[in-house]
Design an enzyme around this catalytic site. Structure first.
Site, PDB file in Angstrom:
ATOM      1  N   ARG A 168       0.849  -1.197   0.000  1.00 40.90           N
ATOM      2  CA  ARG A 168       0.000   0.000   0.000  1.00 40.90           C
ATOM      3  C   ARG A 168       0.880   1.241   0.000  1.00 40.90           C
ATOM      4  NH1 ARG A 168      -1.793   0.790   4.358  1.00 40.90           N
ATOM      5  NH2 ARG A 168      -1.270  -1.052   5.554  1.00 40.90           N
ATOM      6  N   TYR A 222      -1.239  -3.368  -6.875  1.00 41.19           N
ATOM      7  CA  TYR A 222      -1.097  -4.052  -5.578  1.00 41.19           C
ATOM      8  C   TYR A 222      -2.454  -4.128  -4.877  1.00 41.19           C
ATOM      9  CZ  TYR A 222      -0.361  -5.085  -0.750  1.00 41.19           C
ATOM     10  OH  TYR A 222      -0.485  -5.668   0.485  1.00 41.19           O
ATOM     11  N   LYS A 263      -9.676  -2.262   1.452  1.00 40.58           N
ATOM     12  CA  LYS A 263      -9.326  -1.112   2.292  1.00 40.58           C
ATOM     13  C   LYS A 263     -10.097   0.140   1.878  1.00 40.58           C
ATOM     14  CE  LYS A 263      -6.200  -3.511   4.407  1.00 40.58           C
ATOM     15  NZ  LYS A 263      -6.452  -3.982   5.765  1.00 40.58           N
ATOM     16  N   HIS A 281     -10.693  -2.139  11.376  1.00 38.11           N
ATOM     17  CA  HIS A 281      -9.592  -2.996  10.920  1.00 38.11           C
ATOM     18  C   HIS A 281      -9.415  -4.115  11.955  1.00 38.11           C
ATOM     19  CE1 HIS A 281      -5.120  -3.095   9.423  1.00 38.11           C
ATOM     20  NE2 HIS A 281      -5.875  -3.947   8.760  1.00 38.11           N
ATOM     21  N   SER A 334      -1.532  -3.572  10.298  1.00 37.41           N
ATOM     22  CA  SER A 334      -1.154  -4.517   9.240  1.00 37.41           C
ATOM     23  C   SER A 334       0.137  -5.249   9.618  1.00 37.41           C
ATOM     24  CB  SER A 334      -0.898  -3.757   7.935  1.00 37.41           C
ATOM     25  OG  SER A 334      -1.956  -2.882   7.701  1.00 37.41           O
ATOM     26  N   CYS A 359       0.665  -7.509  11.917  1.00 36.96           N
ATOM     27  CA  CYS A 359       0.891  -7.765  13.349  1.00 36.96           C
ATOM     28  C   CYS A 359       0.157  -9.011  13.824  1.00 36.96           C
ATOM     29  CB  CYS A 359       0.465  -6.560  14.182  1.00 36.96           C
ATOM     30  SG  CYS A 359       1.528  -5.143  13.942  1.00 36.96           S
ATOM     31  N   GLY A 360      -0.269  -9.867  12.889  1.00 37.99           N
ATOM     32  CA  GLY A 360      -0.769 -11.175  13.312  1.00 37.99           C
ATOM     33  C   GLY A 360      -2.277 -11.311  13.422  1.00 37.99           C
ATOM     34  N   LYS A 361      -3.054 -10.493  12.706  1.00 42.35           N
ATOM     35  CA  LYS A 361      -4.515 -10.667  12.774  1.00 42.35           C
ATOM     36  C   LYS A 361      -4.917 -12.029  12.199  1.00 42.35           C
ATOM     37  CE  LYS A 361      -6.131  -6.854  10.853  1.00 42.35           C
ATOM     38  NZ  LYS A 361      -4.812  -6.192  10.712  1.00 42.35           N
ATOM     39  N   ASN A 394      -3.154 -14.694  11.957  1.00 45.20           N
ATOM     40  CA  ASN A 394      -2.720 -15.780  12.852  1.00 45.20           C
ATOM     41  C   ASN A 394      -3.659 -15.922  14.043  1.00 45.20           C
ATOM     42  OD1 ASN A 394      -0.584 -16.144  11.159  1.00 45.20           O
ATOM     43  ND2 ASN A 394       0.919 -15.123  12.468  1.00 45.20           N
ATOM     44  N   ASP A 452      -9.542  -9.537   8.921  1.00 41.68           N
ATOM     45  CA  ASP A 452      -9.011  -8.197   8.617  1.00 41.68           C
ATOM     46  C   ASP A 452      -9.996  -7.053   8.853  1.00 41.68           C
ATOM     47  OD1 ASP A 452      -6.812  -6.633   7.687  1.00 41.68           O
ATOM     48  OD2 ASP A 452      -7.814  -6.369   5.757  1.00 41.68           O
ATOM     49  N   ASN A 490       6.236  -8.772   1.791  1.00 46.13           N
ATOM     50  CA  ASN A 490       4.782  -8.541   1.749  1.00 46.13           C
ATOM     51  C   ASN A 490       4.130  -9.411   0.660  1.00 46.13           C
ATOM     52  OD1 ASN A 490       2.382  -7.291   2.637  1.00 46.13           O
ATOM     53  ND2 ASN A 490       2.488  -5.763   1.001  1.00 46.13           N
ATOM     54  N   SER A 491       4.728 -10.581   0.401  1.00 46.53           N
ATOM     55  CA  SER A 491       4.106 -11.499  -0.568  1.00 46.53           C
ATOM     56  C   SER A 491       2.765 -11.960   0.009  1.00 46.53           C
ATOM     57  CB  SER A 491       5.019 -12.701  -0.814  1.00 46.53           C
ATOM     58  OG  SER A 491       5.296 -13.359   0.400  1.00 46.53           O
ATOM     59  N   ARG A 492       1.852 -12.307  -0.867  1.00 42.23           N
ATOM     60  CA  ARG A 492       0.471 -12.534  -0.406  1.00 42.23           C
ATOM     61  C   ARG A 492      -0.141 -13.809  -0.968  1.00 42.23           C
ATOM     62  NH1 ARG A 492      -1.984  -8.582   3.147  1.00 42.23           N
ATOM     63  NH2 ARG A 492      -0.345  -7.071   3.432  1.00 42.23           N
ATOM     64  N   ARG A 542       2.487  -3.681  18.004  1.00 41.24           N
ATOM     65  CA  ARG A 542       3.765  -4.390  18.078  1.00 41.24           C
ATOM     66  C   ARG A 542       4.701  -3.470  18.860  1.00 41.24           C
ATOM     67  NH1 ARG A 542       6.619  -8.054  14.460  1.00 41.24           N
ATOM     68  NH2 ARG A 542       4.721  -8.428  13.268  1.00 41.24           N
TER      69      ARG A 542
END
Ligand code: OXD
Ligand code: MN
Length: 589
Positions: free
Chosen positions: A69, A197, A206, A226, A248, A250-252, A254, A277, A369-371, A402
């Site tokens: 982004r 992107y 977003k 978010h 973004s 930070c583990g949402k 997970n 998200d 930042n691969s997705r 974080r």
């Protein structure tokens, strides 16, 4: 494909502007999407992966200058700068339309114009909202087909109504200097040029579901956040749902898909994922706060996802997934990314499209930042309420950033207004999800800094007002920090599945079953109330995790005061009062 005059007029206007070869309405049929995949493979936009190992999966490589982004090129274009507020880039709407239309002009020459009708939220739910995205990119069409509910049935539901969000995306030539992501919340319009992107161009995500929707929520009395949404099932109890906002990266994802530690599994604990998200939250008929996930898929960070960090996410990527900017293993035509396993391929192509030997190269195979873009229905622990048009009732809201220092592992706010204060003072280290430096601490209230579509001072007030509307039925508000480090810079808390131990304390607090200590920053757990069974965590480490360093908090209060100054008279007095109270509790004169 529709008789809706508002849509047809707008499509004509855009057609005349961008000058496409052909117009293609996306009807949502499997056949149409299949044909588009084939076409994308022919023109090298996609690579078809090993269909035995990864059925329905494709790889895409973006341009190297277009991987995240772009917050500095993202604008809120409202009548006045004050409406957008001090934390957003602002542009005058007229100027923005002229500027972006100039760039978009004739940019579809020789290309197709795809029109994607999509619903954020289950089609037809009163929680849901409709958008139309026009794009020249098949990659965008295919990603939107995973991330949202698309096609003809969306148009049928909309009928003649003009209540929908316009979104124009033009790839142009991916010129960074001419990249603009402009939002016009007063016109329900989004214009995005010179990027491909996801976060900049999957306009339902977003741009609509957070920036435009937060603006809509303010006027209509609901919240677009978010946040992940998850359900926690305990033995012989109803499932309790919670929301959690983290910045973004930070583990949402997970947390939303966590696997309980063994001691909890043995007791019968289960987690159900509703979203990873975005949450739209409204007061329900019963007076409680209810949430839906407006999305239909996961646009997750691939790097770092593995069997230990997030097995459910990994399983979600095993079919019908589009991978972006990961490494391509040429031996078996599959994908690889850093930390997937300890066996990087030697015969591979990295995310930049160069020959790459993962066993020898010092460079990364995948972009940080691969997705992966995966359908929600692939998630093995997807909640049975995922498609429930009323959403799920929320018992707790969690904020978290974080932070190496300062913020303890968990604390509970004294009441709703204090909880809003806790969310508003959130800071976190930046990550690779946006361009710019990584690891820099910045204020990120409610994890919404890059996503709030209006003046954040007014947004805080809206939160305060929601608390008034919900009254006694308002969820409790907590703050967590999984990322505290010791003197050697190592994380103290194991994180991932073990985060359930902290959620368990939170549930206990929601049910008034556990005592707590009152501290200057909020209610905190007694050590014995955090279940550390089966964990290799010493008492002194637990003390470190729950320690409140008063000097650091005094600094935090001073920084908050500076940060709050930005909002001037738009800062609600309730938050000023909360700051005064915090300072009193910290003995700041
Ligand atoms: C995301 C982000 O992609 O927050 O979810 O950047
Ligand atoms: Mn996000």
């Amino acid at each position: 494909m529709t008789h809706n005059i508002h849509i047809n007029n707008w499509v004509n206007q855009i057609k005349n502007l961008v000058n496409p070869n052909k117009i293609i309405w996306i009807d949502g049929s499997e056949m149409q999407l299949e044909n588009l995949k084939q076409e994308a493979c022919q023109n090298n936009e996609l690579i078809k992966l090993n269909q035995d190992k990864l059925p329905g999966c494709y790889l895409h490589r973006s341009s190297a200058n277009d991987v995240a982004r772009v917050e500095d090129r993202t604008f809120i274009c409202t009548k006045s700068k004050e409406i957008a507020g001090p934390t957003n880039n602002w542009m005058d709407p007229k100027e923005a339309y002229n500027l972006v239309y100039d760039i978009a002009k004739d940019s579809y020459k020789g290309k197709n114009m795809y029109i994607i009708p999509y619903s954020m939220g289950p089609i037809g739910s009163k929680f849901s909202k409709i958008g139309i995205e026009i794009t020249d990119s098949i990659y965008v069409v295919l990603n939107m087909a995973i991330m949202t509910r698309i096609g003809k049935k969306v148009l049928d539901t909309l009928g003649e109504s003009n209540d929908w969000v316009r979104g124009l995306h033009c790839s142009c030539n991916l010129d960074e200097e001419k990249r603009y992501i402009c939002h016009f919340p007063e016109d329900n319009t989004i214009l995005s040029v010179n990027s491909c992107y996801g976060g900049n161009v999957l306009l339902g995500k977003k741009c609509f579901a957070l920036r435009i929707a937060s603006f809509q929520g303010q006027t209509e009395g609901w919240l677009a956040e978010h946040m992940l949404i998850l359900g926690i099932q305990r033995p012989n109890k109803d499932i309790i749902y919670i929301c959690a906002a983290f910045p973004s990266g930070c583990g949402k994802t997970n947390l939303a898909m966590l696997i309980p530690p063994k001691v909890y599994q043995e007791k019968g604990y289960k987690i159900w994922c509703v979203g990873d998200d975005i949450a739209w939250l409204r007061k329900g008929k019963d007076g409680r706060l209810w949430a839906i996930n407006p999305e239909n898929g996961f646009f997750g960070v691939a790097s770092g996802t593995n069997e230990n960090s997030n097995l459910n996410a990994l399983k979600s990527t095993r079919k019908d997934t589009i991978f972006t900017n990961v490494a391509h293993n040429l031996d078996d035509n599959t994908v690889w990314w850093e930390d997937l396993d300890k066996n990087p391929p030697s015969n591979a192509i990295n995310w930049k499209g160069e020959k790459w030997d993962g066993k020898r190269s010092n460079e990364k195979g995948a972009h940080p930042n691969s997705r992966f873009t995966s359908p929600a229905k692939n998630c093995p622990i997807l909640s049975e309420n995922f498609n429930n048009e009323n959403g799920v009732p929320i018992s707790a809201i969690i904020f978290g950033g974080r932070r190496k220092q300062t913020t303890p592992i968990v604390y509970e706010s004294f009441d709703w207004n204090h909880g809003v204060f806790v969310g508003s003072i959130m800071s976190s280290e930046t990550t690779a999800a946006a361009t710019g430096a990584v690891g820099v601490i910045r204020h990120d209230p409610m994890a919404m800094l890059p996503f709030c579509g209006y003046n954040m001072g007014k947004y805080f007030k809206h939160w305060i007002d929601m608390g008034k509307t919900l009254g006694e039925k308002a969820p409790k508000i907590f703050n967590v920090n999984w990322f505290r480090t010791d003197k050697n810079g190592n994380f103290i808390w194991p994180g991932f599945g073990d985060n359930l131990r902290i959620l368990d304390w939170i549930l206990g607090r929601c049910e008034d079953k556990i005592q707590s200590k009152k501290t200057p920053i909020g209610y905190m757990p007694f050590n014995q109330d955090i279940n550390t069974d089966g964990l290799n965590l010493s008492e002194s480490e637990l003390n470190e995790l729950t320690e409140i360093d008063i000097d650091l908090w005094k600094k935090e209060a001073e920084e908050t005061e500076q940060f709050y100054k930005k909002f001037g008279s738009n800062l609600p007095k309730e938050l000023d009062e909360q700051l005064v109270l915090l300072k009193q509790r910290l003995n700041i004169s």
